[in-house]
Design an enzyme around this catalytic site. Sequence first.
Site: not given
Ligand code: IDP
Ligand code: MG
Length: 175
Positions: A133, A144, A130, A56, A16
């Site tokens: 991905h 994806e 974070n 997403y 990212k």
């Molecule tokens: P993942 O990346 O671990 O698969 P996902 O639930 O698919 O997690 O969420 C995608 C991305 O969206 C996360 O990596 C993070 O950057 C962001 N994200 C997900 N949930 C939240 C939240 O509750 N608050 C803020 N950012 C979030």
């Molecule tokens: Mg995810």
Amino acid sequence: MSKATKKHQYTLVILKPDALVKSLTGNILTRLSEARLRIIGAKVVRVSRELAEKHYAHLKDEPFFDDLYNYFSGKAYGRKYERVLAFVYEGEDAISKVRKIAGATNPLEADPITIRGAYGRINKKGIMENVIHCSDSEESAKDEIHLWFDPDEIIEAIYPTKKVIRNKCEVLEWA
Ligand code: IDP
Ligand code: MG
């Protein structure tokens, strides 16, 4: 894990924009190389709103989606960082191996030795920045990879394709 339970898998990995801002590309690829997987596709991508909404789809209706898009597209960091690096990895248990090295979604909860634990943060808007991905299941990896890559951008034919004529040229599309 015994040999019999190992599964040959593909997974989509995206570095990212915060990974690029923090100059972490080499570091992250080195960590991933410890999983002994193979890269079979790689490219730089500018993330459109449409691509982000498809990628997403499970978060599209969240109140934080605009801020998430701002982060994921790199718009939050300025024009120089409006891009991500996308990779397809292949190998035994590729999905769980990469998820383990990446760490938990919330960087504050992630093990500090994981990529997200070491380099992630929550920004002022509450978005989990974070760094990486990675697909979370075989089904989402397939969706994806179809979304992010064309068949001829991957070194092996990993899913069924079809030939179509575009601008008088024969090209491959996902079937
Ligand atoms: P993942 O990346 O671990 O698969 P996902 O639930 O698919 O997690 O969420 C995608 C991305 O969206 C996360 O990596 C993070 O950057 C962001 N994200 C997900 N949930 C939240 C939240 O509750 N608050 C803020 N950012 C979030
Ligand atoms: Mg995810």
